[in-house]
Scaffold this active site. Structure first.
Site, PDB file in Angstrom:
ATOM      1  N   GLU A   1       7.915 -19.066  23.699  1.00  0.00           N
ATOM      2  CA  GLU A   1       8.388 -18.755  22.343  1.00  0.00           C
ATOM      3  C   GLU A   1       9.490 -19.699  21.831  1.00  0.00           C
TER       4      GLU A   1
ATOM      5  N   TYR B   1      12.261 -20.605  23.394  1.00  0.00           N
ATOM      6  CA  TYR B   1      13.623 -20.395  23.916  1.00  0.00           C
ATOM      7  C   TYR B   1      13.957 -21.510  24.912  1.00  0.00           C
TER       8      TYR B   1
ATOM      9  N   ARG C   1       7.220 -15.575  31.866  1.00  0.00           N
ATOM     10  CA  ARG C   1       6.483 -15.652  30.594  1.00  0.00           C
ATOM     11  C   ARG C   1       6.209 -17.112  30.275  1.00  0.00           C
TER      12      ARG C   1
ATOM     13  N   HIS D   1       8.744 -19.528  17.738  1.00  0.00           N
ATOM     14  CA  HIS D   1       9.107 -18.863  16.481  1.00  0.00           C
ATOM     15  C   HIS D   1       8.966 -19.845  15.320  1.00  0.00           C
TER      16      HIS D   1
ATOM     17  N   GLN E   1       8.187  -5.362   9.228  1.00  0.00           N
ATOM     18  CA  GLN E   1       9.210  -5.111   8.217  1.00  0.00           C
ATOM     19  C   GLN E   1      10.482  -4.448   8.746  1.00  0.00           C
TER      20      GLN E   1
HETATM   21  P1  FAD Z   1       2.665   6.381  -3.603  1.00  0.00           P
HETATM   22  O1  FAD Z   1       2.118   5.661  -2.465  1.00  0.00           O
HETATM   23  O2  FAD Z   1       2.502   5.770  -4.948  1.00  0.00           O
HETATM   24  O3  FAD Z   1       2.022   7.836  -3.607  1.00  0.00           O
HETATM   25  C1  FAD Z   1       2.206   8.753  -4.650  1.00  0.00           C
HETATM   26  C2  FAD Z   1       1.068   9.757  -4.616  1.00  0.00           C
HETATM   27  O4  FAD Z   1       1.353  10.810  -5.540  1.00  0.00           O
HETATM   28  C3  FAD Z   1      -0.284   9.206  -5.060  1.00  0.00           C
HETATM   29  O5  FAD Z   1      -1.250   9.486  -4.079  1.00  0.00           O
HETATM   30  C4  FAD Z   1      -0.577   9.912  -6.364  1.00  0.00           C
HETATM   31  O6  FAD Z   1      -1.975  10.141  -6.553  1.00  0.00           O
HETATM   32  C5  FAD Z   1       0.144  11.207  -6.162  1.00  0.00           C
HETATM   33  N1  FAD Z   1       0.515  11.915  -7.390  1.00  0.00           N
HETATM   34  C6  FAD Z   1       1.146  11.429  -8.482  1.00  0.00           C
HETATM   35  N2  FAD Z   1       1.354  12.424  -9.375  1.00  0.00           N
HETATM   36  C7  FAD Z   1       0.849  13.557  -8.826  1.00  0.00           C
HETATM   37  C8  FAD Z   1       0.784  14.902  -9.244  1.00  0.00           C
HETATM   38  N3  FAD Z   1       1.272  15.303 -10.406  1.00  0.00           N
HETATM   39  N4  FAD Z   1       0.188  15.795  -8.440  1.00  0.00           N
HETATM   40  C9  FAD Z   1      -0.312  15.425  -7.242  1.00  0.00           C
HETATM   41  N5  FAD Z   1      -0.282  14.152  -6.792  1.00  0.00           N
HETATM   42  C10 FAD Z   1       0.315  13.251  -7.578  1.00  0.00           C
HETATM   43  N6  FAD Z   1       4.761  -1.545   1.154  1.00  0.00           N
HETATM   44  C11 FAD Z   1       5.217  -2.025   2.298  1.00  0.00           C
HETATM   45  O7  FAD Z   1       6.257  -1.586   2.785  1.00  0.00           O
HETATM   46  N7  FAD Z   1       4.546  -2.998   2.999  1.00  0.00           N
HETATM   47  C12 FAD Z   1       3.406  -3.517   2.526  1.00  0.00           C
HETATM   48  O8  FAD Z   1       2.825  -4.401   3.183  1.00  0.00           O
HETATM   49  C13 FAD Z   1       2.894  -3.038   1.299  1.00  0.00           C
HETATM   50  N8  FAD Z   1       1.769  -3.568   0.780  1.00  0.00           N
HETATM   51  C14 FAD Z   1       1.308  -3.078  -0.391  1.00  0.00           C
HETATM   52  C15 FAD Z   1       0.159  -3.634  -0.918  1.00  0.00           C
HETATM   53  C16 FAD Z   1      -0.358  -3.155  -2.105  1.00  0.00           C
HETATM   54  C17 FAD Z   1      -1.599  -3.782  -2.665  1.00  0.00           C
HETATM   55  C18 FAD Z   1       0.292  -2.083  -2.786  1.00  0.00           C
HETATM   56  C19 FAD Z   1      -0.260  -1.538  -4.066  1.00  0.00           C
HETATM   57  C20 FAD Z   1       1.450  -1.547  -2.275  1.00  0.00           C
HETATM   58  C21 FAD Z   1       1.976  -2.051  -1.082  1.00  0.00           C
HETATM   59  N9  FAD Z   1       3.152  -1.558  -0.548  1.00  0.00           N
HETATM   60  C22 FAD Z   1       3.621  -2.036   0.639  1.00  0.00           C
HETATM   61  C23 FAD Z   1       3.964  -0.568  -1.256  1.00  0.00           C
HETATM   62  C24 FAD Z   1       3.794   0.833  -0.656  1.00  0.00           C
HETATM   63  O9  FAD Z   1       2.444   1.167  -0.600  1.00  0.00           O
HETATM   64  C25 FAD Z   1       4.587   1.821  -1.511  1.00  0.00           C
HETATM   65  O10 FAD Z   1       5.947   1.476  -1.462  1.00  0.00           O
HETATM   66  C26 FAD Z   1       4.428   3.236  -1.017  1.00  0.00           C
HETATM   67  O11 FAD Z   1       3.078   3.617  -1.055  1.00  0.00           O
HETATM   68  C27 FAD Z   1       5.241   4.200  -1.880  1.00  0.00           C
HETATM   69  O12 FAD Z   1       5.038   5.491  -1.371  1.00  0.00           O
HETATM   70  P2  FAD Z   1       5.217   6.789  -2.265  1.00  0.00           P
HETATM   71  O13 FAD Z   1       4.828   7.917  -1.392  1.00  0.00           O
HETATM   72  O14 FAD Z   1       6.563   6.808  -2.871  1.00  0.00           O
HETATM   73  O15 FAD Z   1       4.212   6.635  -3.473  1.00  0.00           O
HETATM   74  P1  NAP Z   2       8.016  -6.636  -7.208  1.00  0.00           P
HETATM   75  O1  NAP Z   2       8.021  -7.297  -5.904  1.00  0.00           O
HETATM   76  O2  NAP Z   2       9.268  -6.059  -7.731  1.00  0.00           O
HETATM   77  O3  NAP Z   2       7.428  -7.672  -8.261  1.00  0.00           O
HETATM   78  C1  NAP Z   2       7.265  -7.354  -9.598  1.00  0.00           C
HETATM   79  C2  NAP Z   2       6.884  -8.619 -10.365  1.00  0.00           C
HETATM   80  O4  NAP Z   2       6.663  -8.249 -11.710  1.00  0.00           O
HETATM   81  C3  NAP Z   2       7.976  -9.639 -10.321  1.00  0.00           C
HETATM   82  O5  NAP Z   2       7.426 -10.857  -9.933  1.00  0.00           O
HETATM   83  C4  NAP Z   2       8.492  -9.687 -11.765  1.00  0.00           C
HETATM   84  O6  NAP Z   2       8.727 -11.032 -12.067  1.00  0.00           O
HETATM   85  C5  NAP Z   2       7.339  -9.143 -12.575  1.00  0.00           C
HETATM   86  N1  NAP Z   2       7.778  -8.353 -13.735  1.00  0.00           N
HETATM   87  C6  NAP Z   2       8.696  -7.370 -13.748  1.00  0.00           C
HETATM   88  N2  NAP Z   2       8.819  -6.875 -14.995  1.00  0.00           N
HETATM   89  C7  NAP Z   2       7.957  -7.551 -15.764  1.00  0.00           C
HETATM   90  C8  NAP Z   2       7.635  -7.498 -17.146  1.00  0.00           C
HETATM   91  N3  NAP Z   2       8.218  -6.630 -17.962  1.00  0.00           N
HETATM   92  N4  NAP Z   2       6.716  -8.347 -17.602  1.00  0.00           N
HETATM   93  C9  NAP Z   2       6.114  -9.237 -16.792  1.00  0.00           C
HETATM   94  N5  NAP Z   2       6.382  -9.336 -15.475  1.00  0.00           N
HETATM   95  C10 NAP Z   2       7.293  -8.491 -14.973  1.00  0.00           C
HETATM   96  O7  NAP Z   2       6.978  -5.449  -7.216  1.00  0.00           O
HETATM   97  P2  NAP Z   2       5.446  -5.376  -6.819  1.00  0.00           P
HETATM   98  O8  NAP Z   2       4.848  -6.698  -6.567  1.00  0.00           O
HETATM   99  O9  NAP Z   2       4.861  -4.489  -7.864  1.00  0.00           O
HETATM  100  O10 NAP Z   2       5.482  -4.586  -5.462  1.00  0.00           O
HETATM  101  C11 NAP Z   2       5.950  -3.227  -5.428  1.00  0.00           C
HETATM  102  C12 NAP Z   2       6.675  -2.952  -4.144  1.00  0.00           C
HETATM  103  O11 NAP Z   2       5.744  -2.920  -3.068  1.00  0.00           O
HETATM  104  C13 NAP Z   2       7.668  -4.035  -3.857  1.00  0.00           C
HETATM  105  O12 NAP Z   2       8.969  -3.501  -3.782  1.00  0.00           O
HETATM  106  C14 NAP Z   2       7.243  -4.622  -2.560  1.00  0.00           C
HETATM  107  O13 NAP Z   2       8.338  -4.725  -1.663  1.00  0.00           O
HETATM  108  C15 NAP Z   2       6.219  -3.666  -1.996  1.00  0.00           C
HETATM  109  N6  NAP Z   2       5.189  -4.504  -1.398  1.00  0.00           N
HETATM  110  C16 NAP Z   2       5.475  -5.076  -0.197  1.00  0.00           C
HETATM  111  C17 NAP Z   2       4.553  -5.914   0.375  1.00  0.00           C
HETATM  112  C18 NAP Z   2       4.818  -6.530   1.716  1.00  0.00           C
HETATM  113  O14 NAP Z   2       3.991  -7.293   2.195  1.00  0.00           O
HETATM  114  N7  NAP Z   2       5.922  -6.253   2.363  1.00  0.00           N
HETATM  115  C19 NAP Z   2       3.358  -6.188  -0.260  1.00  0.00           C
HETATM  116  C20 NAP Z   2       3.119  -5.603  -1.492  1.00  0.00           C
HETATM  117  C21 NAP Z   2       4.057  -4.771  -2.051  1.00  0.00           C
HETATM  118  P3  NAP Z   2       9.673 -11.485 -13.264  1.00  0.00           P
HETATM  119  O15 NAP Z   2      10.576 -10.330 -13.578  1.00  0.00           O
HETATM  120  O16 NAP Z   2      10.367 -12.689 -12.724  1.00  0.00           O
HETATM  121  O17 NAP Z   2       8.721 -11.802 -14.356  1.00  0.00           O
HETATM  122 FE1  SF4 Z   3       7.286  -3.262  13.538  1.00  0.00          FE
HETATM  123 FE2  SF4 Z   3       6.726  -0.678  13.113  1.00  0.00          FE
HETATM  124 FE3  SF4 Z   3       5.722  -2.537  11.488  1.00  0.00          FE
HETATM  125 FE4  SF4 Z   3       4.840  -2.296  14.022  1.00  0.00          FE
HETATM  126  S1  SF4 Z   3       4.620  -0.798  12.354  1.00  0.00           S
HETATM  127  S2  SF4 Z   3       5.344  -4.195  13.000  1.00  0.00           S
HETATM  128  S3  SF4 Z   3       6.727  -1.748  15.078  1.00  0.00           S
HETATM  129  S4  SF4 Z   3       7.879  -2.035  11.766  1.00  0.00           S
END
Ligand code: FAD
Ligand code: NAP
Ligand code: SF4
Length: 532
Positions: A34, A36, A84, A122, A209
């Site tokens: 890795e 090191y 390792r 790394h 993460q």
């Molecule tokens: P949500 O996941 O939005 O869940 C809310 C739920 O509430 C939904 O199922 C909705 O249907 C339900 N709901 C809403 N209103 C009502 C109601 N009135 N009655 C009943 N049900 C209702 N995060 C990461 O940390 N790592 C990642 O790699 C990552 N990748 C992502 C990739 C994509 C493409 C997307 C879209 C998101 C990703 N995220 C990632 C973000 C992550 O999924 C969200 O931060 C997380 O799902 C938020 O969880 P939550 O429970 O707050 O809301």
């Molecule tokens: P985000 O990371 O906050 O990005 C939002 C994007 O929208 C920014 O690039 C912003 O750019 C743009 N934006 C914001 N307001 C806007 C407006 N009014 N008009 C046009 N553009 C606008 O959020 P996200 O991509 O929606 O992801 C949501 C959350 O899920 C994030 O917090 C992220 O951490 C999580 N997530 C994590 C992963 C992962 O791999 N760890 C993957 C997917 C999602 P400008 O404001 O510069 O235009």
């Molecule tokens: Fe790390 Fe947990 Fe994500 Fe696995 S699921 S990579 S242990 S944070």
């Protein structure tokens, strides 16, 4: 290091082993990979010495051999020394395969009991443990070493289920497997596997993460899907003294874990979910290459919710009147987010779609794509368009070709010409994961994705997207414009419930949409449920 410092360092390794033995440990692992210190001695990439510790391969491997030799001598035969060994360095001027085999034989002769596999430095610009790597995607490196040494060989990297471990050992790719992150995700991994309950394991989704990203930012490691990891004494729960009737609205990450933990503590929990399945945004995320792993989290929580006796109401959007009439003691609002619709003239043009439409397969993108936004979801959508049809994240051979490991890199012509835009000046993807963001940035770069910061949006029409950047107006033609412009909290139920005098708790996206990720959602859901 001077000659004296080298001697002192070797002695330090030996002393550490002896200290471990005195403390009752059966053995140690000597980290020779890795990138090191030991690895730095071995390869020309870093070893520029001209004395007897550098130059020829024999000189460069003196350092690890001295360490293993002297450790064996000092610790005796009844002590396990795992070495390792870097199987592939994945950096320029790393060891050749012939050198690696030679070193393995020498390490065995020096007294190692077992060789564990190390993959890549790394600094390597090839993923080694991230979601881009298929499960067991490096076991082939260990398999090549079988027969070259007679001590047992351990393989590692992206082994996250008992099934994949079993498959590797049964197919004789290695004698043993090692894992680390899976035990953060579920400390009872081994017990559950041994009991024949692999379906109850909370699986590591390789996101990095909360473990590696934390470490590299000076924070303590924990786990996204298991916030109790390394917080066991600070975040624990007992049966509730007064069991309550609790409604949880939304079965995304925040709601799933809150409902599960609250019910485990003896509360009577009803979980409302508007969709036909649990998971919230994880159901979209799992469409992204590599994030198929998120399905494991949904499998795990599905089982936990059932085991803990949560009443799940799918296809049931909770309405304030129903919650008030049902007289719940507490309501947990975990209703997540709604995607932001940017205020741009022509936003309803037929070319404009949401990231939801594209990821759930309702709409297909044309050849020319604009992505509005440069955050995590924007990069995921780009990855979905560029790699969604491929299998490099699922198949070890395709992965090797795609990343050029031991052979020329194979790349297909990108299916889409993508332009990503953000209003913030400067480069994109700065907030992506510390240990994984570079992979997303590299994939978009290799596929000629254009990225523009400092953009103002003017309008959308049949000609495309009209923007201004650096005081110049431009029209970017587009078949499809995908909105990834952030999210807003979906907390519409809060006021009506509070006005009716109900006790309401907000978690996850419903609490705050900015900077939301699943790590925060799981953490908030767990902590709240532990406190009720
Ligand atoms: P949500 O996941 O939005 O869940 C809310 C739920 O509430 C939904 O199922 C909705 O249907 C339900 N709901 C809403 N209103 C009502 C109601 N009135 N009655 C009943 N049900 C209702 N995060 C990461 O940390 N790592 C990642 O790699 C990552 N990748 C992502 C990739 C994509 C493409 C997307 C879209 C998101 C990703 N995220 C990632 C973000 C992550 O999924 C969200 O931060 C997380 O799902 C938020 O969880 P939550 O429970 O707050 O809301
Ligand atoms: P985000 O990371 O906050 O990005 C939002 C994007 O929208 C920014 O690039 C912003 O750019 C743009 N934006 C914001 N307001 C806007 C407006 N009014 N008009 C046009 N553009 C606008 O959020 P996200 O991509 O929606 O992801 C949501 C959350 O899920 C994030 O917090 C992220 O951490 C999580 N997530 C994590 C992963 C992962 O791999 N760890 C993957 C997917 C999602 P400008 O404001 O510069 O235009
Ligand atoms: Fe790390 Fe947990 Fe994500 Fe696995 S699921 S990579 S242990 S944070």
């Amino acid at each position: 290091l001077s000659e004296i410092e080298i001697e002192e360092t070797i002695n330090a390794y030996v002393t550490a082993a002896l200290t471990a033995k005195k403390a009752g440990y059966d053995g140690v692992e000597i980290m020779g990979s890795e990138g090191y210190l030991i690895n730095q001695f071995i390869v020309r990439h870093t070893n520029k010495r001209t004395d007897s510790w550098g130059g020829t391969f024999e000189n460069r491997i003196r350092f690890p051999l001295e360490i293993v030799n002297r450790t064996r001598e000092a610790a005796g035969e009844d002590f396990c020394i795992i070495y390792r060994l870097s199987m592939v360095d994945l950096v320029d001027e790393g060891s050749s395969w012939e050198e690696t085999v030679f070193l393995a034989k020498q390490i065995e002769e020096a007294g190692a009991s077992v060789i564990n596999t190390g993959i890549g430095w790394h600094e390597a610009r090839i993923p080694t443990i991230a979601q881009a790597v298929p499960r067991g995607g490096f076991a082939w490196t260990t398999a090549r070493m079988i027969g070259e040494v007679s001590i047992p060989l351990i393989t590692t990297n992206r082994i996250n289920t008992p099934e994949i471990a079993e498959q590797i050992i049964a197919s004789r790719q290695a004698d043993m497997v090692s894992m680390a992150r899976p035990f953060l995700a579920d400390p009872d991994f081994i017990q559950k596997a041994a009991d024949g309950h692999a379906e109850r394991i909370n699986t590591c989704i390789a996101c990095n993460q909360a473990c590696l990203d934390h470490i590299f930012q000076g924070q303590s490691a924990t786990c996204l899907v298991n916030p109790r990891a390394a917080n066991e004494t600070l975040l624990s729960w007992q049966p509730a003294i007064i069991p309550k009737r609790i409604a949880v609205v939304g079965a995304g990450p925040a709601g799933m874990v809150a409902a599960s933990v609250a019910a485990e503590r003896g509360h009577d929990v009803t979980l409302y979910e508007a969709a036909d399945r649990i998971g919230g945004q994880f159901n979209l995320a799992r469409q992204v290459p590599g994030k198929e792993e998120f399905a494991e989290t949904l499998r795990y929580f599905s089982g936990e919710l059932e085991r803990n006796g949560v009443t799940i109401k799918l296809n049931t959007p909770a309405r304030s009147d129903d919650l008030i009439t049902a007289e719940f003691d507490d309501v947990i609002l975990a209703s997540g987010i709604t995607p932001r619709l940017p205020d741009i003239e022509g936003i309803n043009h037929p070319s404009v779609i949401s990231y939801i439409d594209i990821l759930n397969g309702d709409r297909q993108a044309g050849g020319n794509v604009i992505i509005i936004g440069g955050g995590g979801i924007a990069f995921d959508v780009a990855l979905f368009l560029l790699e969604g049809h491929g299998t490099s994240h699922l198949d070890a051979d395709v992965f090797r070709q795609a990343w050029g490991i031991g052979e020329d890199r194979h790349s297909d012509q990108p299916r889409h010409q993508i332009t990503m835009l953000q209003r913030t000046p400067g480069s994109m993807g700065k907030r992506l994961g510390k240990t994984t963001g570079w992979i997303h940035r590299l994939i978009t770069k290799r596929n000629n994705v254009k990225q523009m910061g400092g953009v103002s949006y003017h309008k959308i029409d049949d000609g495309g997207l009209h923007i201004e950047v650096n005081d110049t107006f431009q029209i970017i033609p587009a078949d499809t414009i995908i909105l990834c412009a952030g999210q807003l909290s979906n907390d519409g139920l809060l006021l009506p419930l509070q006005n009716a005098g109900m006790t309401v708790h907000l978690i996850g996206g419903a609490k705050a949409a900015g900077e939301l990720d699943a790590k925060r959602a799981f953490d908030e859901g767990t902590r709240l449920a532990a406190s009720l």
